[in-house]
Write a protein that holds these residues in place. Structure first.
Motif, PDB file in Angstrom:
ATOM      1  N   GLN A  93       0.810  -1.216   0.000  1.00 21.94           N
ATOM      2  CA  GLN A  93       0.000   0.000   0.000  1.00 21.94           C
ATOM      3  C   GLN A  93       0.849   1.274   0.000  1.00 21.94           C
ATOM      4  N   GLN A  94       2.140   1.154   0.261  1.00 26.45           N
ATOM      5  CA  GLN A  94       3.003   2.325   0.384  1.00 26.45           C
ATOM      6  C   GLN A  94       3.272   2.969  -0.973  1.00 26.45           C
ATOM      7  N   THR A  95       3.391   4.288  -0.960  1.00 26.18           N
ATOM      8  CA  THR A  95       3.694   5.063  -2.170  1.00 26.18           C
ATOM      9  C   THR A  95       4.940   5.916  -1.903  1.00 26.18           C
ATOM     10  N   PRO A  96       6.140   5.333  -2.068  1.00 30.27           N
ATOM     11  CA  PRO A  96       7.360   6.035  -1.673  1.00 30.27           C
ATOM     12  C   PRO A  96       7.669   7.301  -2.457  1.00 30.27           C
ATOM     13  N   PHE A  97       7.236   7.390  -3.700  1.00 30.32           N
ATOM     14  CA  PHE A  97       7.592   8.566  -4.493  1.00 30.32           C
ATOM     15  C   PHE A  97       6.424   9.523  -4.679  1.00 30.32           C
ATOM     16  N   ARG A  98       5.397   9.419  -3.846  1.00 33.93           N
ATOM     17  CA  ARG A  98       4.333  10.432  -3.852  1.00 33.93           C
ATOM     18  C   ARG A  98       4.820  11.600  -3.006  1.00 33.93           C
ATOM     19  N   SER A  99       5.073  12.694  -3.656  1.00 34.44           N
ATOM     20  CA  SER A  99       5.755  13.817  -3.034  1.00 34.44           C
ATOM     21  C   SER A  99       4.785  14.727  -2.285  1.00 34.44           C
ATOM     22  N   TYR A 100       5.242  15.237  -1.170  1.00 39.98           N
ATOM     23  CA  TYR A 100       4.480  16.251  -0.443  1.00 39.98           C
ATOM     24  C   TYR A 100       5.336  17.475  -0.149  1.00 39.98           C
ATOM     25  N   LEU A 101       6.637  17.360  -0.283  1.00 41.11           N
ATOM     26  CA  LEU A 101       7.535  18.448   0.084  1.00 41.11           C
ATOM     27  C   LEU A 101       8.204  19.106  -1.121  1.00 41.11           C
ATOM     28  N   THR A 102       8.349  18.395  -2.199  1.00 44.19           N
ATOM     29  CA  THR A 102       9.131  18.878  -3.334  1.00 44.19           C
ATOM     30  C   THR A 102       8.562  20.158  -3.945  1.00 44.19           C
ATOM     31  N   ASP A 103       7.248  20.241  -4.085  1.00 37.29           N
ATOM     32  CA  ASP A 103       6.642  21.444  -4.668  1.00 37.29           C
ATOM     33  C   ASP A 103       6.878  22.674  -3.793  1.00 37.29           C
ATOM     34  N   MET A 104       6.686  22.504  -2.488  1.00 37.06           N
ATOM     35  CA  MET A 104       6.895  23.632  -1.571  1.00 37.06           C
ATOM     36  C   MET A 104       8.372  24.011  -1.526  1.00 37.06           C
ATOM     37  N   LEU A 105       9.249  23.030  -1.585  1.00 37.30           N
ATOM     38  CA  LEU A 105      10.680  23.305  -1.580  1.00 37.30           C
ATOM     39  C   LEU A 105      11.086  24.078  -2.834  1.00 37.30           C
ATOM     40  N   ALA A 106      10.532  23.702  -3.978  1.00 37.64           N
ATOM     41  CA  ALA A 106      10.818  24.433  -5.220  1.00 37.64           C
ATOM     42  C   ALA A 106      10.325  25.875  -5.125  1.00 37.64           C
ATOM     43  N   ARG A 107       9.159  26.081  -4.515  1.00 37.66           N
ATOM     44  CA  ARG A 107       8.624  27.436  -4.348  1.00 37.66           C
ATOM     45  C   ARG A 107       9.535  28.277  -3.454  1.00 37.66           C
ATOM     46  N   VAL A 108      10.007  27.689  -2.358  1.00 43.98           N
ATOM     47  CA  VAL A 108      10.897  28.418  -1.452  1.00 43.98           C
ATOM     48  C   VAL A 108      12.195  28.783  -2.164  1.00 43.98           C
ATOM     49  N   LYS A 109      12.742  27.857  -2.950  1.00 41.47           N
ATOM     50  CA  LYS A 109      13.986  28.142  -3.669  1.00 41.47           C
ATOM     51  C   LYS A 109      13.786  29.227  -4.723  1.00 41.47           C
TER      52      LYS A 109
END
Length: 124
Positions: A88-104
């Motif tokens: 059931q695990q989804t290891p590459f479903r991102s939750y942080l990458t979009d926000m990190l790109a916005r901060v950068k």
């Protein structure tokens, strides 16, 4: 330009066999402990990561902390998640990458405009 194209080609799992094998191995290892790839980012390593995590909703941070605690517990016991939960695990479903790109992007824009950075700190 050509160098960045080459790097993207090398790291793309759809074009490079070795990258595909590496991604599969990482996926299997993360599933064993119930982690996501974004859980591996350390907020103490980079101020951008810390800022991105600060901006995320509390429920996402709580879920991240729960996954990390479960993984540490399983690791200390030398066990893995049961096979049905691993599926059931989804290891590459991102939750942080979009926000990190916005901060950068915001930091790059701030630097381009000549403004001072919001945080200035030396890491130990």
């Amino acid at each position: 330009m050509a160098t960045s194209q080459l790097v993207r080609t090398i790291l793309d799992p759809t074009k490079n066999w070795f990258a595909a094998v590496h991604k599969k191995t990482i996926t299997e290892r993360l599933r064993k402990y119930g982690l996501r790839y974004d859980d591996l980012f350390d907020p103490m390593e980079c101020l951008d990561i810390k800022e991105a995590m600060r901006r995320l909703p509390r429920e996402i941070i709580d879920a991240r902390n729960q996954r990390i605690l479960r993984a540490m517990d399983l690791s200390m016991k030398h066990e893995y998640l049961p096979k049905d939960l691993q599926a059931q695990q989804t290891p590459f479903r991102s939750y942080l990458t979009d926000m990190l790109a916005r901060v950068k992007r915001e930091n790059a824009e701030r630097e381009a405009l000549g403004a001072l950075p919001l945080q200035q700190r030396t890491l130990p």
